[in-house]
Design a protein around this motif. Structure first.
Motif, short mmCIF file in Angstrom:
data_model
loop_
_atom_site.label_atom_id
_atom_site.label_comp_id
_atom_site.label_asym_id
_atom_site.label_seq_id
_atom_site.Cartn_x
_atom_site.Cartn_y
_atom_site.Cartn_z
N TYR A 233 -7.59 -46.28 35.83
CA TYR A 233 -6.67 -45.71 34.69
C TYR A 233 -5.43 -45.40 35.71
N ASN A 234 -3.85 -45.50 34.91
CA ASN A 234 -2.90 -45.32 35.47
C ASN A 234 -2.24 -44.00 35.58
N ARG A 235 -1.11 -43.96 35.98
CA ARG A 235 -0.27 -42.79 36.02
C ARG A 235 0.01 -41.82 34.82
N LYS A 236 0.14 -42.88 33.78
CA LYS A 236 0.45 -42.09 32.55
C LYS A 236 -1.08 -41.50 31.86
N ILE A 258 -5.91 -36.31 45.97
CA ILE A 258 -4.92 -37.32 46.21
C ILE A 258 -5.28 -38.11 47.34
N VAL A 259 -5.42 -39.45 47.32
CA VAL A 259 -5.88 -40.61 48.17
C VAL A 259 -4.65 -41.37 48.57
N GLY A 300 0.34 -44.78 42.00
CA GLY A 300 1.48 -45.57 42.25
C GLY A 300 1.37 -46.09 43.66
N GLY A 301 1.83 -47.33 43.86
CA GLY A 301 1.67 -48.09 45.13
C GLY A 301 0.26 -48.01 45.54
N ASP A 302 0.11 -47.31 46.70
CA ASP A 302 -1.07 -47.35 47.27
C ASP A 302 -1.77 -45.92 47.11
N GLU A 303 -1.26 -45.22 46.50
CA GLU A 303 -1.59 -43.77 46.12
C GLU A 303 -2.47 -43.61 44.94
N PHE A 304 -3.85 -42.96 45.01
CA PHE A 304 -4.70 -42.83 43.83
C PHE A 304 -4.97 -41.44 43.68
N CYS A 305 -5.50 -40.98 42.54
CA CYS A 305 -5.89 -39.59 42.34
C CYS A 305 -7.20 -39.65 41.67
#
Length: 379
Positions: A233-236, A258-259, A300-305
């Motif tokens: 899944y994405n940011r939206k 947050i990773v 976004g980028g290399d950041e994951f939740c």
């Protein structure tokens, strides 16, 4: 938010639609059964009223006892046995719904056969079988409707050629009008059956088209919420899920992690962006292995939740440690010197902490973890 892989979406949605169709068939089956009960009761009342009318008008050509036994008690008794059999089948848990559909449909034909045989002197009784056929079309099952139609036609032929329940009944071979009525009734029922089969075909095509359109709509909706590169899944989707958590979760028992992949910019600068993309894809594959415990999003980028539900902080940390170990163990054969590490920042939602503060707290914890890198910190 459900975690559904692209290849499973069609089968899962079709399965859910079929389940709904089964429920609808079940409701119609109960109505089908009640209709047969209503037909038996209605025919009994009509026959009783006609009997009383004939007795009072002195038009009766037989004795009263014989009339009631032959045209009221025996036919109604046989039909009550049919209803009792239907009731047993409907209430039994040993029979599947499909078996019940066939049973109710064919028993309905038997009820029609009894009524037709007892009152075949009336031309209109030919078309009582049309009701039996019509009631099966809702199931949109060619076999059920065709078997019901064939059984109905056989019932008419058997009743006319081999059964003479009413002594006043004139044989179709002795009267041209009776023969014409018989042939016309057969033609009408056969034509009606064909029309029902055609209606079933178009109904099934319409249903298939509706399912396909809904699948395409869900696929489009899902693609809007999916990260094309990593398949998670994405940011939206993340923001939509946070809103859902805040609006619909009464216990508010959620944990957010947050990773961040450590030194990801250096990976892009040293080995190129295509290698960086490969790292993101491999990292996402690891996250998917834990999809029973978490919902993963690429922020976004290399950041994951990562969103945890129904577990405490210790278990959440334990899962993050497992993910961390798998990330540390990644081997890139083409780039043996490339080693990945990841930092985690965790925070828990509560009555005092809304989803906005939840994200801020997790981000602060990540900031602390990034100071030493390859670490897990809790706000």
């Amino acid at each position: 938010m459900k975690k559904i892989h692209n290849e499973d979406l069609d089968s899962m949605y079709i399965g859910s639609v079929q389940e709904e169709y089964t429920k609808i068939d079940g409701r119609w089956l109960r109505l089908h059964y009640k209709t047969s009960v209503g037909l038996v009761i209605f025919s009994f009342l009509v026959e009783f009223a006609m009997g009383m009318l004939l007795i009072n008008s002195e038009m009766l050509t037989t004795t009263v006892n014989r009339f009631f036994w032959k045209f009221l008690i025996i036919p109604s008794g046989i039909n009550l046995i049919c209803i009792a059999l239907e009731m047993f089948i409907m209430k039994s848990k040993r029979f599947s719904q499909n078996y019940k559909i066939y049973s109710v449909s064919l028993i309905f034909v038997c009820i029609c056969f009894v009524l037709f045989t007892a009152h075949s002197t009336f031309v209109a009784t030919y078309y009582i079988f049309a009701i039996a056929i019509m009631l099966t079309t809702i199931y949109a099952n060619y076999r059920v409707t065709s078997i019901t139609a064939l059984t109905s036609i056989i019932a008419i032929v058997v009743s006319e050629l081999f059964v003479r329940w009413d002594v006043d009944k004139i044989s179709i071979f002795q009267n041209t009008h009776r023969l014409n009525d018989f042939m016309i009734a057969l033609f009408v029922l056969i034509t009606f059956s064909i029309v029902c089969m055609v209606a079933i075909r178009f109904e099934r095509e319409k249903n298939s088209a509706s399912i396909q359109k809904e699948i395409e709509r869900k696929q489009l909706q899902k693609s809007v919420h999916m990260d094309e590169m990593t398949g998670i899944y994405n940011r939206k989707a993340f923001h939509a899920e946070l809103k859902n958590v805040e609006d619909t979760t009464p216990d508010r028992h959620h944990i957010l992690a947050i990773v961040d992949i450590d030194k990801f910019k250096n990976i892009n600068d040293t080995w190129g962006h295509h290698v960086g993309d490969r790292c993101l894809i491999e990292f996402a594959k690891i996250l998917k292995e834990f999809n029973k415990n978490i919902t993963a999003f690429r922020y976004g980028g290399d950041e994951f939740c990562l969103l945890f539900r129904g577990i405490d902080m210790e278990n959440a940390k334990s899962i993050c440690e497992e993910i961390q170990l798998k990330v540390n163990g990644l081997i890139f054969e083409d780039y043996p010197n490339l080693k990945l590490t990841a930092s985690f920042g965790l925070a828990a939602i509560s009555d005092e902490v809304d989803t906005v503060r939840l994200f801020i707290h997790a981000d602060r914890a990540l900031y602390e973890a990034k100071k030493t890198r390859n670490a897990i910190r809790v706000f």
